[in-house]
Design a protein around this motif. Structure first.
Motif, short mmCIF file in Angstrom:
data_model
loop_
_atom_site.label_atom_id
_atom_site.label_comp_id
_atom_site.label_asym_id
_atom_site.label_seq_id
_atom_site.Cartn_x
_atom_site.Cartn_y
_atom_site.Cartn_z
N ALA A 75 0.85 -1.19 0.00
CA ALA A 75 0.00 0.00 0.00
C ALA A 75 0.88 1.24 0.00
N VAL A 76 0.36 2.29 -0.61
CA VAL A 76 1.04 3.59 -0.62
C VAL A 76 0.00 4.64 -0.21
N ALA A 77 0.35 5.48 0.76
CA ALA A 77 -0.58 6.50 1.25
C ALA A 77 0.08 7.87 1.18
N THR A 78 -0.75 8.91 1.13
CA THR A 78 -0.26 10.28 1.20
C THR A 78 -0.56 10.85 2.58
N ARG A 79 0.01 12.01 2.87
CA ARG A 79 -0.22 12.62 4.18
C ARG A 79 -1.68 13.05 4.34
N LYS A 80 -2.39 13.25 3.24
CA LYS A 80 -3.81 13.61 3.29
C LYS A 80 -4.68 12.42 3.62
N GLY A 130 -9.23 8.24 -2.65
CA GLY A 130 -8.79 9.63 -2.61
C GLY A 130 -9.96 10.58 -2.60
N GLY A 131 -9.69 11.85 -2.83
CA GLY A 131 -10.71 12.87 -2.81
C GLY A 131 -10.57 13.75 -1.59
N HIS A 132 -11.70 14.37 -1.20
CA HIS A 132 -11.68 15.27 -0.04
C HIS A 132 -11.81 14.46 1.24
N HIS A 133 -10.94 14.75 2.19
CA HIS A 133 -10.96 14.04 3.47
C HIS A 133 -11.41 15.01 4.56
N SER A 134 -12.60 14.81 5.11
CA SER A 134 -13.09 15.67 6.18
C SER A 134 -12.50 15.20 7.50
N GLY A 135 -12.54 16.07 8.50
CA GLY A 135 -11.98 15.72 9.81
C GLY A 135 -13.02 15.21 10.79
N ARG A 136 -14.21 14.79 10.27
CA ARG A 136 -15.29 14.40 11.17
C ARG A 136 -14.99 13.12 11.94
N LYS A 137 -14.16 12.26 11.38
CA LYS A 137 -13.87 10.99 12.04
C LYS A 137 -12.65 11.06 12.95
#
Length: 281
Positions: A182-187, A199-206
């Motif tokens: 797996a490869v992930a980004t800081r986002k 991917g896409g927009h990551h909200s901080g709700r979780k």
């Protein structure tokens, strides 16, 4: 006295600001601890294990969350969370027999499911490949230096963190033989070997249920509390020193006032004596 009084009041105002910040950080630290104690973010099966309801299946063995004591660098929190996925809820057990007993009890009593990390089943993922592009780094570099032997480090083997999702996808297209899990980004974007891209927009709700991020927040808040408490103690010491100087200055003023009064009385007596002498003359 006037200058010291002004300085003393300014120091007291600063202490009040420090007190407010310290109270807010203490409240946040207490909230994070409560979430940790309730095992917030874990499934029912994992909670049952961690709360001691399956001690018979553990047979005296110790079960701890895979993230317990895992020191992730704050800037890589979302990336590590994305790579771990459901493994962020994993509970580390010593052997396969213990894992089988736990899963059997969870199933028979219909408690729920759990993710277990079996230490004896871990195999080395081999040496890290050389010649990585500058935007790509092994995921284990997201951990603190002393976390290399942590159980979660094995899960992060053959995983990477990329600075940019598009850059990695271009690299993967040009190097289809690149081996990774797996490869992930800081986002929090994620690519796995099966060709799935998240991917896409990551909200901080979780974020409140984010197990990795909560570990980071708890550790960083505890460190900040230590710094805030030292700042508070230093400010209190400065105020005490100012209070002592102010008391000494006020005492000096009183001594000077007494001296002025004595001199004034002496002068008045001398003036009266002079008037009497003039009348006599």
């Amino acid at each position: 006295v006037t200058d010291l009084t002004r300085e003393f009041r300014d120091a007291q105002r600063k202490l009040q600001e420090i007190d407010r910040a310290l109270a807010q950080r203490t409240a946040r630290h207490r909230l994070l601890q409560q979430l940790q104690e309730k095992w917030e973010g874990f499934g029912e099966g994992a909670k049952a294990v961690l709360q001691g309801r399956l001690d018979a299946a553990l047979a005296g063995a110790k079960a701890t969350p895979i993230t317990h004591g895992l020191e992730v660098k704050p800037e890589f929190g979302k990336a590590v969370e994305a790579i771990l996925g459901s493994a962020a809820e994993a509970i580390s057990v010593s052997d396969l027999a213990t894992a089988q007993r736990i899963l059997a009890q969870l199933d028979s009593e219909q408690i729920g499911s759990a993710v277990l990390h079996v230490s004896e089943a871990v195999r080395s993922s081999g040496a890290e490949p050389g010649g990585l592009p500058g935007f790509l780094r092994p995921a284990v570099q997201a951990l603190a230096q002393d976390a290399a032997g942590h159980p979660a480090a094995g899960i992060l083997g053959a995983c990477y963190i990329a600075d940019d999702l598009g850059a990695f996808l271009d690299y993967w297209k040009a190097n289809p033989g690149f081996v990774f899990l797996a490869v992930a980004t800081r986002k929090g974007d994620l690519v796995d070997r099966r060709g799935l891209v998240y991917g896409g927009h990551h909200s901080g709700r979780k974020s409140s249920n984010s197990i990795v991020q909560r570990e980071i927040d708890l550790r960083e808040t505890a460190r900040s509390l230590v710094d805030d408490q030292k700042l508070h103690d230093d400010q209190r010491a400065a105020i005490d020193a100012l209070a002592a100087r102010l008391a000494a200055a006020e005492q000096t003023v009183e001594q000077r006032r007494a001296e002025v009064l004595a001199v004034t009385q002496t002068a008045a007596a001398a003036q009266a004596e002079q008037r009497n002498a003039q009348r006599s003359a």
